[in-house]
Design a protein around this motif. Sequence first.
Motif, short mmCIF file in Angstrom:
data_model
loop_
_atom_site.label_atom_id
_atom_site.label_comp_id
_atom_site.label_asym_id
_atom_site.label_seq_id
_atom_site.Cartn_x
_atom_site.Cartn_y
_atom_site.Cartn_z
N SER A 147 46.51 22.85 -17.22
CA SER A 147 46.90 23.99 -16.86
C SER A 147 45.62 24.98 -16.46
N ASP A 148 44.71 24.96 -17.32
CA ASP A 148 43.32 25.47 -16.74
C ASP A 148 42.96 25.25 -15.55
N PHE A 149 42.88 23.87 -15.31
CA PHE A 149 41.96 23.19 -14.18
C PHE A 149 42.96 23.70 -12.81
N ARG A 150 44.32 23.87 -13.06
CA ARG A 150 45.16 24.12 -11.82
C ARG A 150 45.06 25.73 -11.50
N GLN A 151 44.65 26.24 -12.58
CA GLN A 151 44.42 27.69 -12.45
C GLN A 151 43.01 27.97 -11.90
N GLY A 152 42.36 26.98 -11.40
CA GLY A 152 40.83 27.33 -10.75
C GLY A 152 39.63 27.33 -11.82
N GLY A 157 46.16 19.30 -0.75
CA GLY A 157 45.46 20.68 -1.06
C GLY A 157 45.17 20.54 -2.59
N THR A 158 46.11 19.99 -3.41
CA THR A 158 45.84 20.18 -4.70
C THR A 158 44.59 19.17 -5.29
N LYS A 159 44.05 19.32 -6.32
CA LYS A 159 43.09 18.31 -6.82
C LYS A 159 43.69 17.59 -8.15
N LEU A 160 43.36 16.38 -8.14
CA LEU A 160 43.76 15.54 -9.26
C LEU A 160 42.58 15.48 -10.43
N LEU A 161 42.60 16.10 -11.45
CA LEU A 161 41.78 15.94 -12.57
C LEU A 161 41.57 14.51 -13.04
N CYS A 162 40.29 13.86 -13.19
CA CYS A 162 40.13 12.47 -13.71
C CYS A 162 38.89 12.51 -14.56
N ASP A 163 38.87 13.48 -15.38
CA ASP A 163 37.84 13.93 -16.33
C ASP A 163 38.40 14.28 -17.56
N GLY A 164 37.57 14.56 -18.79
CA GLY A 164 38.08 14.89 -19.88
C GLY A 164 39.42 14.18 -20.39
N TRP A 165 40.44 14.77 -20.73
CA TRP A 165 41.78 14.38 -21.38
C TRP A 165 42.25 13.42 -20.25
N TRP A 166 42.08 13.81 -19.06
CA TRP A 166 42.75 13.38 -17.92
C TRP A 166 41.91 12.18 -17.16
N VAL A 172 45.70 16.66 -29.18
CA VAL A 172 45.87 15.77 -28.03
C VAL A 172 46.81 16.40 -26.99
N PHE A 173 48.00 16.57 -27.53
CA PHE A 173 48.91 16.89 -26.84
C PHE A 173 48.80 18.61 -26.34
N ARG A 174 48.52 19.48 -27.05
CA ARG A 174 47.97 20.90 -26.79
C ARG A 174 46.92 20.69 -25.52
N ALA A 175 45.76 20.00 -26.20
CA ALA A 175 44.52 20.15 -25.43
C ALA A 175 44.79 19.58 -24.03
N ALA A 176 45.45 18.47 -23.89
CA ALA A 176 45.37 17.89 -22.47
C ALA A 176 46.30 18.82 -21.66
N LEU A 225 37.56 25.30 -15.30
CA LEU A 225 37.03 24.07 -15.40
C LEU A 225 36.46 23.32 -14.25
N ALA A 226 35.79 23.93 -13.30
CA ALA A 226 35.47 23.48 -12.06
C ALA A 226 34.63 22.33 -12.19
N HIS A 227 33.84 22.29 -13.42
CA HIS A 227 32.76 21.31 -13.44
C HIS A 227 33.19 19.82 -13.93
N LEU A 228 34.72 19.93 -14.17
CA LEU A 228 35.13 18.44 -14.51
C LEU A 228 35.41 17.79 -13.29
N LYS A 229 35.16 16.42 -13.27
CA LYS A 229 35.37 15.45 -12.05
C LYS A 229 36.91 15.47 -11.51
N SER A 230 37.06 15.64 -10.25
CA SER A 230 38.31 15.75 -9.85
C SER A 230 38.55 14.87 -8.54
N ILE A 231 39.64 14.66 -7.88
CA ILE A 231 39.73 14.04 -6.71
C ILE A 231 40.50 15.14 -5.64
#
Length: 437
Positions: free
Chosen positions: A335-340, A353-362, A326-330, A342-348
């Motif tokens: 980190s992957d999402f912030r590097q552009g 300017g940055t996006k907040l991930l609200c899908d997957g672990w987040w 859980v710790f490592r995957a989250a 996993l664009a398919h995951l839902k976010s705000i």
Amino acid sequence: MQSKLNPKTTEFEFGGTIGAIGISVGLPILTILLNQMIRPDYFIEGFFTNFNFADVWNGIKPISYYLTKADLWTYYLIWYIVLAVFDIILPGRKMQGVELRDGTKLNYKINGVAVSAALILVLAFRYQLTDGDLPELQYLYENQVDLCIITILFSVMLSTYCYVASFIPLWGKNGNNTNEKILALGGNSGNPIYDWFIGRELNPRIGPIDLKMYSELRPGMLLWFLINLSCLHHNYLETAKINDALVLINCLQGFYIFDGVLNEEGVLTMMDITTDGFGFMLAFGDLTLVPFTYSLQARYLSVSPIELGTYRVSFIVTVMALGFWVFRAANQQKSDFRQGKLAHLKSIQTKRGTKLLCDGWWGKSQHMNYFGDWIISLSWCLTTWTQTPLTYYYSAYFMSLLLHRQQRDEQKCRGKYGKDWEEYEKKVPYKIVPYVY
Ligand code: NDP
């Protein structure tokens, strides 16, 4: 001192000056007590019923004794300085930290793997040379409480140095073309006790050594590894047997420590590095609390060994694996999402300017990584099984640290993202543990 670059701190954390004094006195005493309670010559079975402060404190000498005890200081300073020399001379990847308030970025060298490898080589060499005796590890084991006190005194000195040095202007110019140092937004209150505690300067450096990053990653974390090893070594010398619980705690915590080493660039975006100053709170946490309380399970097992057997070992490894996953995957997902990726995951999309991930672990909670980390802490306590509540101190302490950290992060994100954060909170209502909190 206040300026556009360094506004005055008006909001106080940790209960302000009173809290700062309470923590600066209380936590070191608690750390010494915890270590005293599990020292080999004085081990209290059923300490809750037998606990007597005077008995437990017995053996602790006046501060003047520790200040002048040359062998303890030599041991610790060699440790601190040799690791710093390794850090300076061994090669590593160059990375930049986050952008600072003057528009610049600091350079960091990421060479934890090389430094750890050098330490392990030195240990292996000494093992060969001393026929497995390893007197340095025995010294560490036999003088653990005294060395713990030395690290507390060292943390006081280091944070006092950093506080005083924060008033000395830069040699060169900063990004704003002045010689002002960048102070932590939370450490410029003008109250010396509070600023000393919370940390005034954001990134104090001596030559090539970034004191905050170095203290966070090297002398404390690696001493934790060494203390665990000294407990295993001591137990083997005494009993000529290998205790499975001691081997297990060494493997589990060793794995966690070296995973941190492998992914050490992750700290560059953590609030300790980006936001907090380097004061007594961090110096004591890094140099004393981590090595001398995170190793309590190994210490306990060296004094009162338990044979866990295959089933209990398998159970504990499963709990650790679950927490680690859980710790490592989250952490990896953010980190992957912030590097552009996993664009398919839902976010705000935020106005910042940055996006907040609200899908997957987040999407499960706002800090699933904390939850995973806490499960890991529980697995370590389980190595002492149900024999004592004392070693479960770590899980209890870690829970309060993570809760406090989550609240600080929430305050930061509310300020930073405003309405976007409120929208995120509606989408992801749980803070750490899904459906519980
Ligand atoms: P996080 O990794 O949770 O990072 C929080 C930051 O991530 C926020 O400030 C925000 O920063 C950004 N963020 C928050 N929510 C989202 C989202 N939904 N999508 C994208 N970005 C988001 O916390 P920490 O840095 O505190 O901890 C990192 C790891 O270190 C954790 O796994 C923790 O368990 C561990 N840790 C271990 C300790 C130990 O002693 N063993 C001590 C402390 C931490 P931004 O401003 O960039 O948006």
